[in-house]
Design a protein around this motif. Structure first.
Motif, PDB file in Angstrom:
ATOM      1  N   SER A 147      -4.566 -12.645   4.000  1.00 34.96           N
ATOM      2  CA  SER A 147      -4.630 -12.329   2.574  1.00 34.96           C
ATOM      3  C   SER A 147      -5.101 -10.902   2.315  1.00 34.96           C
ATOM      4  O   SER A 147      -4.980 -10.397   1.201  1.00 34.96           O
ATOM      5  N   VAL A 148      -5.638 -10.238   3.330  1.00 29.78           N
ATOM      6  CA  VAL A 148      -6.229  -8.903   3.146  1.00 29.78           C
ATOM      7  C   VAL A 148      -5.168  -7.826   3.304  1.00 29.78           C
ATOM      8  O   VAL A 148      -4.524  -7.743   4.358  1.00 29.78           O
ATOM      9  N   PRO A 149      -4.933  -6.973   2.286  1.00 30.43           N
ATOM     10  CA  PRO A 149      -3.946  -5.891   2.420  1.00 30.43           C
ATOM     11  C   PRO A 149      -4.405  -4.826   3.403  1.00 30.43           C
ATOM     12  O   PRO A 149      -5.583  -4.744   3.763  1.00 30.43           O
ATOM     13  N   LEU A 161     -12.003  -8.370  -0.418  1.00 35.49           N
ATOM     14  CA  LEU A 161     -11.077  -7.533   0.337  1.00 35.49           C
ATOM     15  C   LEU A 161      -9.623  -7.918   0.117  1.00 35.49           C
ATOM     16  O   LEU A 161      -8.728  -7.163   0.520  1.00 35.49           O
ATOM     17  N   SER A 162      -9.367  -9.057  -0.508  1.00 37.27           N
ATOM     18  CA  SER A 162      -7.996  -9.517  -0.713  1.00 37.27           C
ATOM     19  C   SER A 162      -7.381  -9.040  -2.019  1.00 37.27           C
ATOM     20  O   SER A 162      -6.261  -9.429  -2.354  1.00 37.27           O
ATOM     21  N   VAL A 163      -8.082  -8.204  -2.745  1.00 40.55           N
ATOM     22  CA  VAL A 163      -7.551  -7.678  -4.004  1.00 40.55           C
ATOM     23  C   VAL A 163      -6.445  -6.660  -3.714  1.00 40.55           C
ATOM     24  O   VAL A 163      -6.637  -5.712  -2.946  1.00 40.55           O
ATOM     25  N   ARG A 197      -7.625 -10.762 -10.240  1.00 38.58           N
ATOM     26  CA  ARG A 197      -6.180 -10.698 -10.148  1.00 38.58           C
ATOM     27  C   ARG A 197      -5.760 -10.083  -8.833  1.00 38.58           C
ATOM     28  O   ARG A 197      -6.283  -9.089  -8.404  1.00 38.58           O
ATOM     29  N   GLY A 198      -4.756 -10.664  -8.226  1.00 35.36           N
ATOM     30  CA  GLY A 198      -4.249 -10.123  -6.972  1.00 35.36           C
ATOM     31  C   GLY A 198      -4.912 -10.701  -5.745  1.00 35.36           C
ATOM     32  O   GLY A 198      -4.491 -10.440  -4.639  1.00 35.36           O
ATOM     33  N   HIS A 231       3.075 -10.284   0.126  1.00 35.68           N
ATOM     34  CA  HIS A 231       2.829 -10.043  -1.303  1.00 35.68           C
ATOM     35  C   HIS A 231       1.651  -9.094  -1.511  1.00 35.68           C
ATOM     36  O   HIS A 231       0.868  -9.255  -2.446  1.00 35.68           O
ATOM     37  N   HIS A 232       1.553  -8.091  -0.642  1.00 42.20           N
ATOM     38  CA  HIS A 232       0.462  -7.117  -0.722  1.00 42.20           C
ATOM     39  C   HIS A 232       0.885  -5.798  -1.353  1.00 42.20           C
ATOM     40  O   HIS A 232       0.047  -4.922  -1.535  1.00 42.20           O
ATOM     41  N   LEU A 233       2.168  -5.622  -1.636  1.00 38.84           N
ATOM     42  CA  LEU A 233       2.616  -4.337  -2.163  1.00 38.84           C
ATOM     43  C   LEU A 233       2.268  -4.213  -3.637  1.00 38.84           C
ATOM     44  O   LEU A 233       1.678  -3.228  -4.068  1.00 38.84           O
ATOM     45  N   LEU A 234       2.640  -5.241  -4.407  1.00 39.07           N
ATOM     46  CA  LEU A 234       2.364  -5.272  -5.846  1.00 39.07           C
ATOM     47  C   LEU A 234       1.890  -6.672  -6.219  1.00 39.07           C
ATOM     48  O   LEU A 234       2.280  -7.665  -5.594  1.00 39.07           O
ATOM     49  N   THR A 235       1.091  -6.762  -7.268  1.00 41.75           N
ATOM     50  CA  THR A 235       0.550  -8.056  -7.682  1.00 41.75           C
ATOM     51  C   THR A 235       1.623  -8.951  -8.278  1.00 41.75           C
ATOM     52  O   THR A 235       1.548 -10.177  -8.143  1.00 41.75           O
ATOM     53  N   ASN A 236       2.613  -8.381  -8.946  1.00 46.66           N
ATOM     54  CA  ASN A 236       3.722  -9.170  -9.477  1.00 46.66           C
ATOM     55  C   ASN A 236       4.703  -9.442  -8.346  1.00 46.66           C
ATOM     56  O   ASN A 236       5.253  -8.517  -7.751  1.00 46.66           O
ATOM     57  N   ARG A 237       4.937 -10.706  -8.044  1.00 45.73           N
ATOM     58  CA  ARG A 237       5.709 -11.040  -6.850  1.00 45.73           C
ATOM     59  C   ARG A 237       7.178 -10.643  -6.965  1.00 45.73           C
ATOM     60  O   ARG A 237       7.800 -10.262  -5.964  1.00 45.73           O
TER      61      ARG A 237
END
Length: 381
Positions: free
Chosen positions: A325-327, A69-71, A3-4, A128-134
């Motif tokens: 994609s990496v936060p 690393l993209s989680v 997820r994420g 979309h790296h702050l939270l998993t829910n957009r």
């Protein structure tokens, strides 16, 4: 896939042809010729195949690492936001308690650095790296990061996606802005560079900086000055935020504190740090067939540089462009993996620090002679 994890990680294909030069291909073109892509990117998002590099670079070998690393971790995003506001609140409390001129100056300097950090968090939210829910990602970003900085997450996202796709071409909004303002054209002499930063510090360039953020702002988007149309949800949350903001300052008598500790620093001190970071991230020169000539990493930024100039690992900008994609919290690990390739060239797209020493980005930015200072390039409106 966990997820994420951003689903746009590509396996290293490259397409041919569209309305851009051959070396700047759209996501759609790459999808047509690269069926092994893991997923089709959503609107207003960027895919890990967006960056174009002609260097020997085996993306396939990094796919598994990039997936890990993209989680996105919600707790890290929320703590990052909370931490900035805690520092801001303590700075204001310090001024209220001490109430000396030097306390106001010191607090303004610290708060300006946290304003820059909030902008970096808007950047994270735009990916979309702050939270998993957009939806929650954009809600939290708007209320606690973007609106206080007089911008909107969605407005920023639109231009930022275009920037990633069209780096240093006429379709890159950041590049177009730089070509209209000679103060963004570097390298310069040390004296000329210092004068530009001094101009930022005293507010000489405040109007030009405001023009940059108009397409990102609620007002600018409402007036059709850029950005996508404002959604009903954005209208509602901006109205609620504005009402709460005005009520809070009125009840606490904090209008003077807002002017001196927030508004003025955001147009002066913060913009000076913003300029340094932006200039190091990209030279505003025409695009080449290799994006690694136009994007840079600063590996050993000092803690002061990270605090004021490059919050949230913004110094790893080439790494970010290659794999958006990496936060931010995984960019150092990504950078270490990329160092095993031949992508980095010291003094060109790889520097040790921002400001100090012969291997700093500042040495490069101030390397021009009086005869070599470049001029802006013509742009089509």
């Amino acid at each position: 896939m966990n997820r994420g994890v951003r689903q746009g990680v590509a396996l290293g294909c490259r397409g041919e042809g569209n309305d851009l030069p051959a070396f700047r291909q759209s996501t759609r073109a790459r999808q047509e010729v690269c069926p092994q892509m893991l997923a089709v990117p959503e609107p207003l998002s960027v895919d890990d195949s967006e960056a174009v590099t002609s260097r020997a670079f085996e993306r396939r070998a990094l796919t598994a690492s990039v997936r890990q690393l993209s989680v996105v971790t919600n707790a890290r995003g929320l703590w990052a936001v909370a931490r900035q506001w805690l520092i801001i609140a303590l700075s204001v409390a310090f001024v209220v308690q001490v109430d000396r001129w030097w306390a106001w100056v010191l607090a303004a300097v610290v708060i300006s650095s946290r304003q820059h950090a909030l902008l970096s968090l808007v950047h994270e939210a735009s990916h979309h790296h702050l939270l998993t829910n957009r939806k929650l990602n954009d809600l939290v970003s708007d209320l606690l990061c973007a609106f206080p900085m007089n911008i909107t997450t969605e407005g920023y996202r639109k231009e930022h996606v275009e920037h990633h796709r069209y780096v240093n071409t006429e379709k890159d909004p950041y590049w177009r802005t730089a070509q209209r303002d000679r103060a963004w054209i570097f390298p310069r002499t040390r004296r000329s560079a210092a004068l530009v930063l001094l101009g930022d510090m005293v507010g000489f360039f405040s109007l030009s900086h405001l023009r940059i953020v108009v397409p990102w702002s609620y007002t600018g988007r409402s007036m059709g000055k850029g950005g996508p149309p404002i959604s009903r949800a954005e209208h509602v949350r901006y109205a609620l935020w504005l009402a709460g903001f005005i009520t809070f300052l009125t009840l606490t008598g904090g209008w003077l504190h807002y002017l001196l500790l927030w508004s003025i620093p955001s147009l002066t001190l913060m913009m000076m740090a913003f300029r340094i970071r932006a200039l190091v991230e990209h030279p505003f020169t025409p695009a080449t067939p290799d994006e690694t000539h136009e994007t840079r990493d600063v590996e050993g930024a000092t803690w002061l540089e990270r605090f004021f100039i490059a919050p949230f690992n913004a110094s790893y900008h080439l790494s970010h462009h290659l794999f958006p994609s990496v936060p931010y919290y995984h960019l150092p690990a990504l950078h270490q993996r990329l160092k095993q390739t031949d992508l980095f060239r010291p003094g060109e797209n790889h520097f040790q620090t921002y400001l100090g020493g012969d291997k700093s980005a500042w040495s490069f930015l101030t390397s021009a002679s009086n005869q070599d200072i470049p001029h802006p390039l013509p742009v089509k409106d």
